[in-house]
Design a protein around this motif. Structure first.
Motif, PDB file in Angstrom:
ATOM      1  N   ARG A 282       0.748  -1.095   0.025  1.00 18.00           N
ATOM      2  CA  ARG A 282       0.044  -0.223   0.121  1.00 18.00           C
ATOM      3  C   ARG A 282       0.739   1.214   0.121  1.00 18.00           C
ATOM      4  O   ARG A 282       0.411   2.322  -0.452  1.00 18.00           O
ATOM      5  CB  ARG A 282      -0.828   0.070   1.142  1.00 18.00           C
ATOM      6  CG  ARG A 282      -1.969  -0.904   1.249  1.00 18.00           C
ATOM      7  CD  ARG A 282      -2.832  -1.012   2.576  1.00 18.00           C
ATOM      8  NE  ARG A 282      -3.516   0.210   2.495  1.00 18.00           N
ATOM      9  CZ  ARG A 282      -3.707   0.997   3.609  1.00 18.00           C
ATOM     10  NH1 ARG A 282      -2.694   0.854   4.542  1.00 18.00           N
ATOM     11  NH2 ARG A 282      -4.540   2.066   3.489  1.00 18.00           N
ATOM     12  N   THR A 283       1.742   1.224   0.887  1.00 18.51           N
ATOM     13  CA  THR A 283       2.857   2.556   0.993  1.00 18.51           C
ATOM     14  C   THR A 283       4.141   2.068   0.791  1.00 18.51           C
ATOM     15  O   THR A 283       4.817   1.133   1.460  1.00 18.51           O
ATOM     16  CB  THR A 283       2.428   2.793   2.274  1.00 18.51           C
ATOM     17  OG1 THR A 283       1.060   3.175   2.605  1.00 18.51           O
ATOM     18  CG2 THR A 283       3.079   4.306   2.458  1.00 18.51           C
TER      19      THR A 283
ATOM     20  N   CYS B  98       1.406  -1.331  -6.476  1.00 22.73           N
ATOM     21  CA  CYS B  98       0.809  -0.635  -5.313  1.00 22.73           C
ATOM     22  C   CYS B  98      -0.694  -1.093  -5.350  1.00 22.73           C
ATOM     23  O   CYS B  98      -1.596  -1.334  -6.384  1.00 22.73           O
ATOM     24  CB  CYS B  98       0.356   0.958  -5.929  1.00 22.73           C
ATOM     25  SG  CYS B  98      -0.484   1.884  -4.778  1.00 22.73           S
ATOM     26  N   THR B  99      -1.063  -1.694  -4.006  1.00 19.73           N
ATOM     27  CA  THR B  99      -2.357  -2.324  -4.040  1.00 19.73           C
ATOM     28  C   THR B  99      -3.726  -1.602  -3.755  1.00 19.73           C
ATOM     29  O   THR B  99      -4.704  -1.926  -3.596  1.00 19.73           O
ATOM     30  CB  THR B  99      -2.294  -3.335  -2.746  1.00 19.73           C
ATOM     31  OG1 THR B  99      -1.868  -2.746  -1.688  1.00 19.73           O
ATOM     32  CG2 THR B  99      -1.154  -4.323  -3.190  1.00 19.73           C
ATOM     33  N   ASP B 100      -3.390   0.076  -3.437  1.00 25.40           N
ATOM     34  CA  ASP B 100      -4.344   0.660  -3.174  1.00 25.40           C
ATOM     35  C   ASP B 100      -4.257   1.874  -4.053  1.00 25.40           C
ATOM     36  O   ASP B 100      -3.305   2.661  -4.270  1.00 25.40           O
ATOM     37  CB  ASP B 100      -4.006   1.309  -1.778  1.00 25.40           C
ATOM     38  CG  ASP B 100      -5.225   2.551  -1.308  1.00 25.40           C
ATOM     39  OD1 ASP B 100      -5.984   2.811  -2.232  1.00 25.40           O
ATOM     40  OD2 ASP B 100      -5.434   2.518   0.121  1.00 25.40           O
TER      41      ASP B 100
ATOM     42  N   ARG C 167      -3.208   5.505  -3.475  1.00 23.23           N
ATOM     43  CA  ARG C 167      -1.721   5.746  -3.026  1.00 23.23           C
ATOM     44  C   ARG C 167      -0.742   5.559  -4.126  1.00 23.23           C
ATOM     45  O   ARG C 167       0.503   5.798  -3.647  1.00 23.23           O
ATOM     46  CB  ARG C 167      -1.410   4.900  -1.964  1.00 23.23           C
ATOM     47  CG  ARG C 167      -2.365   4.828  -0.664  1.00 23.23           C
ATOM     48  CD  ARG C 167      -2.099   4.189   0.339  1.00 23.23           C
ATOM     49  NE  ARG C 167      -3.066   4.178   1.579  1.00 23.23           N
ATOM     50  CZ  ARG C 167      -2.419   4.542   2.959  1.00 23.23           C
ATOM     51  NH1 ARG C 167      -1.384   4.026   3.268  1.00 23.23           N
ATOM     52  NH2 ARG C 167      -3.422   4.416   3.872  1.00 23.23           N
TER      53      ARG C 167
ATOM     54  N   THR D 105       0.027  -9.890   4.720  1.00 25.36           N
ATOM     55  CA  THR D 105      -0.317  -8.577   5.251  1.00 25.36           C
ATOM     56  C   THR D 105      -0.835  -9.025   6.737  1.00 25.36           C
ATOM     57  O   THR D 105      -1.054  -9.856   7.134  1.00 25.36           O
ATOM     58  CB  THR D 105      -1.344  -7.838   4.450  1.00 25.36           C
ATOM     59  OG1 THR D 105      -2.559  -8.769   4.282  1.00 25.36           O
ATOM     60  CG2 THR D 105      -0.758  -7.487   3.260  1.00 25.36           C
TER      61      THR D 105
ATOM     62  N   GLU E 278      -6.635  -8.562   6.896  1.00 26.29           N
ATOM     63  CA  GLU E 278      -6.441  -7.999   5.485  1.00 26.29           C
ATOM     64  C   GLU E 278      -6.558  -8.782   4.446  1.00 26.29           C
ATOM     65  O   GLU E 278      -7.277  -8.479   3.153  1.00 26.29           O
ATOM     66  CB  GLU E 278      -5.135  -7.029   5.525  1.00 26.29           C
ATOM     67  CG  GLU E 278      -5.200  -6.142   6.487  1.00 26.29           C
ATOM     68  CD  GLU E 278      -6.445  -4.857   6.165  1.00 26.29           C
ATOM     69  OE1 GLU E 278      -6.639  -4.442   4.858  1.00 26.29           O
ATOM     70  OE2 GLU E 278      -7.084  -4.577   7.108  1.00 26.29           O
TER      71      GLU E 278
ATOM     72  N   ARG F  73      -9.120  -9.758   0.479  1.00 31.30           N
ATOM     73  CA  ARG F  73      -8.846 -10.101  -0.815  1.00 31.30           C
ATOM     74  C   ARG F  73      -8.937 -11.628  -1.630  1.00 31.30           C
ATOM     75  O   ARG F  73      -8.719 -11.550  -2.692  1.00 31.30           O
ATOM     76  CB  ARG F  73      -7.453  -9.828  -1.375  1.00 31.30           C
ATOM     77  CG  ARG F  73      -7.172  -8.069  -1.164  1.00 31.30           C
ATOM     78  CD  ARG F  73      -5.561  -7.924  -0.991  1.00 31.30           C
ATOM     79  NE  ARG F  73      -4.884  -8.272  -0.216  1.00 31.30           N
ATOM     80  CZ  ARG F  73      -4.556  -7.508   1.106  1.00 31.30           C
ATOM     81  NH1 ARG F  73      -5.029  -6.259   1.099  1.00 31.30           N
ATOM     82  NH2 ARG F  73      -3.684  -7.840   2.042  1.00 31.30           N
TER      83      ARG F  73
END
Length: 351
Positions: A37-38, A55-57, A60, A89, A93, A97
């Motif tokens: 994510r980050t 990037c999974t988000d 972001r 994760t 979380e 998914r």
């Protein structure tokens, strides 16, 4: 020659970065990339070693640009290129998914923080390797579960386990999560802790009771085990079996240290990456055998003990290897933790 299985990793923390490194060591696997994510320092290290980042988000993406890290795409882009996704994760979380993984036709492997109900199978190489063959989704047991099953399944194979009791002294946090300091106190779990029932998910006929307490440390967990065997055992025979069982170490405190801090420092001075100890360690002096009763103390490096089982699980779900001992030999050899090849033969020891 069989085409390499394409692997993606979600999460670049304590487990994620280690799983990614382990995949890269396997001759029959290809690491496609890491999804996160980050951006963080670990992601930078992955980028510098040539691992593509995803990037999974979607909200972001700009953080990657601001951080100077190239982004190879989003989560769906990563999933479209892999056969297996390793979701490393935080607890809860990964389960969010699972439906997407299934939609994309990707097999998924989760870590012990997820609930058993997420996949319906909790995996340990020592306990139920065959059950994972061909599965679409699997949960690898937690660090403590992995340690319990390695020890108890080995004892059960040679002597039978009538009942086991374990008192677990758990670290209150991981080394990379202790930036706010450690709590000044112990936090007990009252009654039955989850570790025994988790082990029973892998070994359904196992009789076990566990209790646990979290204490202000972060080097490794300690398990104090008392095991009632089905028949009397000889200490020398027990030592021989444990010393010749893959992923189990028996060491004297005079060599590796008596405290978990000394133990961590000992392995930090070895050539092992990050000083990781993926094996379950038993202090030699703690092993007491009195007829059909066995007592021992074990140490679990919670950051990495599940890594070999995760690699085994990939081979199982993809059908790359259907025989447990051959799978372990292949994994351990690639990770550099292998014992003599005879230790991986099903009937190598008799007692």
């Amino acid at each position: 020659m069989m085409k390499s299985v394409r692997i993606g990793v979600i999460g670049c923390g304590t487990i994620g970065k280690r799983v990614a490194d382990a995949v890269r060591l396997q001759s029959d696997m290809q690491l496609v990339g890491i999804g996160l994510r980050t951006p963080n320092p670990t992601a930078l290290s992955a980028h510098l070693s040539g691992i593509p980042l995803f990037c999974t988000d979607p909200m972001r993406f700009d953080r990657f640009e601001k951080g100077g890290l190239p982004c190879a795409g989003g989560l769906r882009d990563l999933l479209s290129q892999v056969d297996v996704i390793l979701d490393c994760t935080q607890a809860g979380e990964g389960a969010k998914r699972l439906a997407l993984y299934q939609e994309m036709g990707v097999k998924s492997i989760f870590q012990g923080g997820e609930k058993h109900a997420t996949t319906g199978l909790t995996f340990s190489t020592f306990g139920n390797f065959e059950d994972a063959i061909g599965r679409s989704a699997v949960r690898v047991g937690s660090c403590n579960t992995t340690g319990l099953v390695r020890l108890l399944s080995t004892l059960d194979r040679y002597w039978g386990v009538k009942h086991a009791e374990g008192s677990l002294v758990r670290c209150s946090t991981d080394p990379d999560k202790a930036e706010n300091g450690l709590p000044n106190g112990a936090a007990p779990v009252f009654g039955l802790s989850h570790h025994g029932p988790d082990a029973q998910l892998v070994m359904p006929t196992l009789s076990i009771f566990t209790q646990a307490v979290a204490v202000p440390m972060f080097f490794s967990h300690v398990q104090m085990m008392s095991v009632k065997l089905n028949k009397p055992a000889d200490r020398d025979e027990v030592m021989n079996v444990l010393c010749n069982t893959p992923r189990i170490l028996v060491e004297s405190h005079r060599k590796v240290g008596k405290t978990t801090a000394q133990l961590s420092h000992y392995y930090a001075e070895t050539p092992r990456m990050r000083g990781d100890r993926q094996e379950l360690l038993l202090w030699e002096e703690s092993i007491v055998v009195e007829g059909d009763q066995l007592h021992a103390m074990t140490s679990i490096d919670m950051q990495c003990i599940t890594i070999p089982e995760t690699i085994d699980c990939i081979r199982a779900v993809m059908g790359l290897e259907t025989e447990r001992n051959r799978c372990m030999w292949q994994t351990d050899s690639a990770l550099g933790i292998q014992k003599h090849e005879v230790c991986y033969q099903p009937s190598s020891l008799t007692v």
